[in-house]
Design a protein around this motif. Structure first.
Motif, PDB file in Angstrom:
ATOM      1  N   ILE A  84       7.962 -14.302   7.778  1.00  0.00           N
ATOM      2  CA  ILE A  84       7.622 -12.925   7.407  1.00  0.00           C
ATOM      3  C   ILE A  84       8.808 -12.183   6.794  1.00  0.00           C
ATOM      4  N   PRO A  85      10.036 -12.285   7.346  1.00  0.00           N
ATOM      5  CA  PRO A  85      11.165 -11.636   6.659  1.00  0.00           C
ATOM      6  C   PRO A  85      11.334 -12.116   5.221  1.00  0.00           C
ATOM      7  N   SER A  86      11.155 -13.419   4.979  1.00  0.00           N
ATOM      8  CA  SER A  86      11.273 -13.935   3.609  1.00  0.00           C
ATOM      9  C   SER A  86      10.173 -13.366   2.725  1.00  0.00           C
ATOM     10  N   LEU A  87       8.976 -13.270   3.278  1.00  0.00           N
ATOM     11  CA  LEU A  87       7.856 -12.732   2.522  1.00  0.00           C
ATOM     12  C   LEU A  87       8.074 -11.261   2.181  1.00  0.00           C
ATOM     13  N   VAL A  88       8.559 -10.501   3.172  1.00  0.00           N
ATOM     14  CA  VAL A  88       8.736  -9.055   2.992  1.00  0.00           C
ATOM     15  C   VAL A  88       9.882  -8.739   2.046  1.00  0.00           C
ATOM     16  N   PHE A  89      10.997  -9.439   2.216  1.00  0.00           N
ATOM     17  CA  PHE A  89      12.196  -9.099   1.445  1.00  0.00           C
ATOM     18  C   PHE A  89      12.355  -9.885   0.140  1.00  0.00           C
ATOM     19  N   VAL A  90      11.635 -10.991   0.017  1.00  0.00           N
ATOM     20  CA  VAL A  90      11.758 -11.801  -1.199  1.00  0.00           C
ATOM     21  C   VAL A  90      10.410 -11.980  -1.885  1.00  0.00           C
ATOM     22  N   GLY A  91       9.400 -12.444  -1.143  1.00  0.00           N
ATOM     23  CA  GLY A  91       8.109 -12.780  -1.733  1.00  0.00           C
ATOM     24  C   GLY A  91       7.399 -11.613  -2.391  1.00  0.00           C
ATOM     25  N   LEU A  92       7.209 -10.531  -1.647  1.00  0.00           N
ATOM     26  CA  LEU A  92       6.497  -9.383  -2.208  1.00  0.00           C
ATOM     27  C   LEU A  92       7.282  -8.692  -3.331  1.00  0.00           C
ATOM     28  N   PRO A  93       8.606  -8.491  -3.188  1.00  0.00           N
ATOM     29  CA  PRO A  93       9.347  -7.940  -4.328  1.00  0.00           C
ATOM     30  C   PRO A  93       9.254  -8.815  -5.575  1.00  0.00           C
ATOM     31  N   LEU A  94       9.254 -10.143  -5.396  1.00  0.00           N
ATOM     32  CA  LEU A  94       9.113 -11.048  -6.541  1.00  0.00           C
ATOM     33  C   LEU A  94       7.728 -10.895  -7.163  1.00  0.00           C
ATOM     34  N   LEU A  95       6.716 -10.751  -6.311  1.00  0.00           N
ATOM     35  CA  LEU A  95       5.362 -10.536  -6.815  1.00  0.00           C
ATOM     36  C   LEU A  95       5.287  -9.225  -7.597  1.00  0.00           C
ATOM     37  N   GLY A  96       6.043  -8.219  -7.126  1.00  0.00           N
ATOM     38  CA  GLY A  96       6.096  -6.945  -7.837  1.00  0.00           C
ATOM     39  C   GLY A  96       6.710  -7.082  -9.215  1.00  0.00           C
ATOM     40  N   GLN A  97       7.753  -7.894  -9.314  1.00  0.00           N
ATOM     41  CA  GLN A  97       8.381  -8.141 -10.617  1.00  0.00           C
ATOM     42  C   GLN A  97       7.408  -8.827 -11.567  1.00  0.00           C
ATOM     43  N   LEU A  98       6.645  -9.755 -11.042  1.00  0.00           N
ATOM     44  CA  LEU A  98       5.692 -10.484 -11.874  1.00  0.00           C
ATOM     45  C   LEU A  98       4.524  -9.599 -12.301  1.00  0.00           C
ATOM     46  N   SER A  99       4.259  -8.545 -11.509  1.00  0.00           N
ATOM     47  CA  SER A  99       3.136  -7.661 -11.835  1.00  0.00           C
ATOM     48  C   SER A  99       3.433  -6.785 -13.047  1.00  0.00           C
ATOM     49  N   GLY A 100       4.710  -6.654 -13.377  1.00  0.00           N
ATOM     50  CA  GLY A 100       5.095  -5.851 -14.539  1.00  0.00           C
ATOM     51  C   GLY A 100       5.462  -4.422 -14.204  1.00  0.00           C
ATOM     52  N   ASN A 101       5.197  -3.978 -12.975  1.00  0.00           N
ATOM     53  CA  ASN A 101       5.568  -2.622 -12.560  1.00  0.00           C
ATOM     54  C   ASN A 101       6.048  -2.688 -11.116  1.00  0.00           C
ATOM     55  N   ALA A 102       7.273  -3.200 -10.983  1.00  0.00           N
ATOM     56  CA  ALA A 102       7.814  -3.491  -9.655  1.00  0.00           C
ATOM     57  C   ALA A 102       7.932  -2.238  -8.792  1.00  0.00           C
ATOM     58  N   GLU A 103       8.363  -1.126  -9.369  1.00  0.00           N
ATOM     59  CA  GLU A 103       8.583   0.083  -8.583  1.00  0.00           C
ATOM     60  C   GLU A 103       7.276   0.597  -7.973  1.00  0.00           C
ATOM     61  N   GLU A 104       6.227   0.632  -8.768  1.00  0.00           N
ATOM     62  CA  GLU A 104       4.935   1.095  -8.254  1.00  0.00           C
ATOM     63  C   GLU A 104       4.380   0.118  -7.224  1.00  0.00           C
ATOM     64  N   PHE A 105       4.539  -1.173  -7.473  1.00  0.00           N
ATOM     65  CA  PHE A 105       4.025  -2.189  -6.553  1.00  0.00           C
ATOM     66  C   PHE A 105       4.716  -2.081  -5.196  1.00  0.00           C
ATOM     67  N   LEU A 106       6.037  -1.933  -5.202  1.00  0.00           N
ATOM     68  CA  LEU A 106       6.771  -1.823  -3.947  1.00  0.00           C
ATOM     69  C   LEU A 106       6.425  -0.545  -3.203  1.00  0.00           C
ATOM     70  N   SER A 107       6.180   0.524  -3.960  1.00  0.00           N
ATOM     71  CA  SER A 107       5.773   1.783  -3.331  1.00  0.00           C
ATOM     72  C   SER A 107       4.414   1.636  -2.651  1.00  0.00           C
ATOM     73  N   ARG A 108       3.482   0.957  -3.308  1.00  0.00           N
ATOM     74  CA  ARG A 108       2.131   0.803  -2.762  1.00  0.00           C
ATOM     75  C   ARG A 108       2.085  -0.184  -1.602  1.00  0.00           C
ATOM     76  N   THR A 109       3.046  -1.096  -1.542  1.00  0.00           N
ATOM     77  CA  THR A 109       3.042  -2.098  -0.468  1.00  0.00           C
ATOM     78  C   THR A 109       4.070  -1.798   0.623  1.00  0.00           C
ATOM     79  N   ARG A 110       4.738  -0.658   0.530  1.00  0.00           N
ATOM     80  CA  ARG A 110       5.782  -0.332   1.513  1.00  0.00           C
ATOM     81  C   ARG A 110       5.229  -0.329   2.940  1.00  0.00           C
ATOM     82  N   THR A 111       4.087   0.332   3.140  1.00  0.00           N
ATOM     83  CA  THR A 111       3.515   0.408   4.484  1.00  0.00           C
ATOM     84  C   THR A 111       3.112  -0.969   4.988  1.00  0.00           C
ATOM     85  N   LEU A 112       2.546  -1.800   4.118  1.00  0.00           N
ATOM     86  CA  LEU A 112       2.170  -3.154   4.520  1.00  0.00           C
ATOM     87  C   LEU A 112       3.399  -3.958   4.912  1.00  0.00           C
ATOM     88  N   ARG A 113       4.476  -3.836   4.147  1.00  0.00           N
ATOM     89  CA  ARG A 113       5.692  -4.593   4.465  1.00  0.00           C
ATOM     90  C   ARG A 113       6.271  -4.159   5.808  1.00  0.00           C
TER      91      ARG A 113
END
Length: 312
Positions: free
Chosen positions: A123-152
């Motif tokens: 889970i730490p790898s997923l939260v700190f690496v996996g989801l941020p990487l997914l945000g980069q791939l989405s094309g709008n990392a800042e918005e993605f991380l903001s929307r997934t902050r509570t989930l993380r």
């Protein structure tokens, strides 16, 4: 079940029976069988504790699988409460569903299997690496991380931290396979009894709020009285653990202080969201997360103290 186990069961049953009788006496004598907010809430809490004690007891009888399943379900409920009480809801439903159906079961399967490196890094790898990487791939990392902050945050608090409770059963302490089970019971008893005693001390002698902006019901007298009483109880339960009496008292003090800090931190989140409780699943208590908040910090700390201090 061993003699010690039966004694512990009898002790818990005796305390709950006394509490139930006291609650009914208060309802008849003080409230005169009329609605009374404080006494009615107390009786609801006691009835819920009966249910909680029975469920935990059945899970313990089921061994590692039963305990792991119980806390997996608790983490699922707590994660849902943590994410869905955010207003406005920002977490994508698909990600929340994926977390509930894939991430939580996988984390607890790793715990049940005893894969230490996997369940402490997944889970730490997923939260700190996996989801941020997914945000980069989405094309709008800042918005993605903001929307997934509570989930993380929810994955770390409600799943990763709480999963360290059943992970205690993977430890080998003192050459006795049953010792890990006793240590799990020790953690649960001290953390939860501290909460109960803080509540009782606060109602009996509380005058000065300890954090009025975060948790108006918590008082200095209730906090000190509850933590001190639970620490003394921990010292009395040292025979169930590999600790000396002094070590058991100090570790109990650590558990209760961390439990208080975790509860206060979660109260701050609730106040920011404008809610009183995380849910209504447990009458008199609120949601599942209202009962787990005192385990979020103590569980991983207690686990690693045991692993690197007492485990074989």
């Amino acid at each position: 079940m061993s003699t010690e186990a039966w004694r512990l069961v009898a002790g818990i049953a005796a305390v709950l029976t006394l509490a139930s009788l006291s609650g009914q006496v208060l309802r008849i004598v003080v409230a005169r069988s009329e609605p009374h907010a404080l006494i009615d809430n107390l009786n609801k809490r006691i009835n819920s504790w009966w249910v909680i004690a029975i469920i935990v007891g059945l899970a313990l009888l089921g061994g590692s699988g039963g305990v792991t399943l119980l806390f997996a379900l608790a983490s699922l409920a707590a994660l849902r409460e943590f994410v869905t009480t955010e207003v406005p809801a920002r977490c994508p439903r698909a990600l929340l569903l994926s977390a509930c159906l894939i991430i939580v079961p996988l984390q607890y399967l790793l715990v049940w299997h005893g894969s230490y490196l996997a369940y402490t890094t997944f889970i730490p790898s997923l939260v700190f690496v996996g989801l941020p990487l997914l945000g980069q791939l989405s094309g709008n990392a800042e918005e993605f991380l903001s929307r997934t902050r509570t989930l993380r945050h929810g994955l770390l608090l409600c799943v990763f931290c709480v999963s360290h409770v059943p992970a205690l059963l993977t430890l080998h302490v003192g050459g006795d396979p049953a010792r890990a089970g006793w240590l799990l019971v020790f953690l649960l008893l001290i953390a939860q009894i501290s909460d109960v005693l803080q509540y009782l001390w606060g109602k009996l002698a509380g005058q000065y709020p300890i954090a009025p902006k975060l948790s108006p019901s918590k008082t200095v007298e209730g906090t000190v009285g509850g933590i001190a009483s639970a620490s003394m109880l921990g010292a009395g339960l040292s025979s169930l653990t590999p600790f000396t009496t002094v070590e058991a008292a100090l570790i109990s003090l650590l558990i209760t202080l961390l439990g208080f800090a975790g509860g206060l931190a979660m109260s701050a989140v609730k106040r920011r969201r404008g809610i009183k409780d995380w849910g209504k699943l447990i009458p008199g208590h609120g949601g599942v997360l209202d009962r787990l908040d005192s385990l979020i910090l103590p569980a991983p700390v207690f686990y690693y103290v045991l692993r690197y201090g007492w485990a074989d």
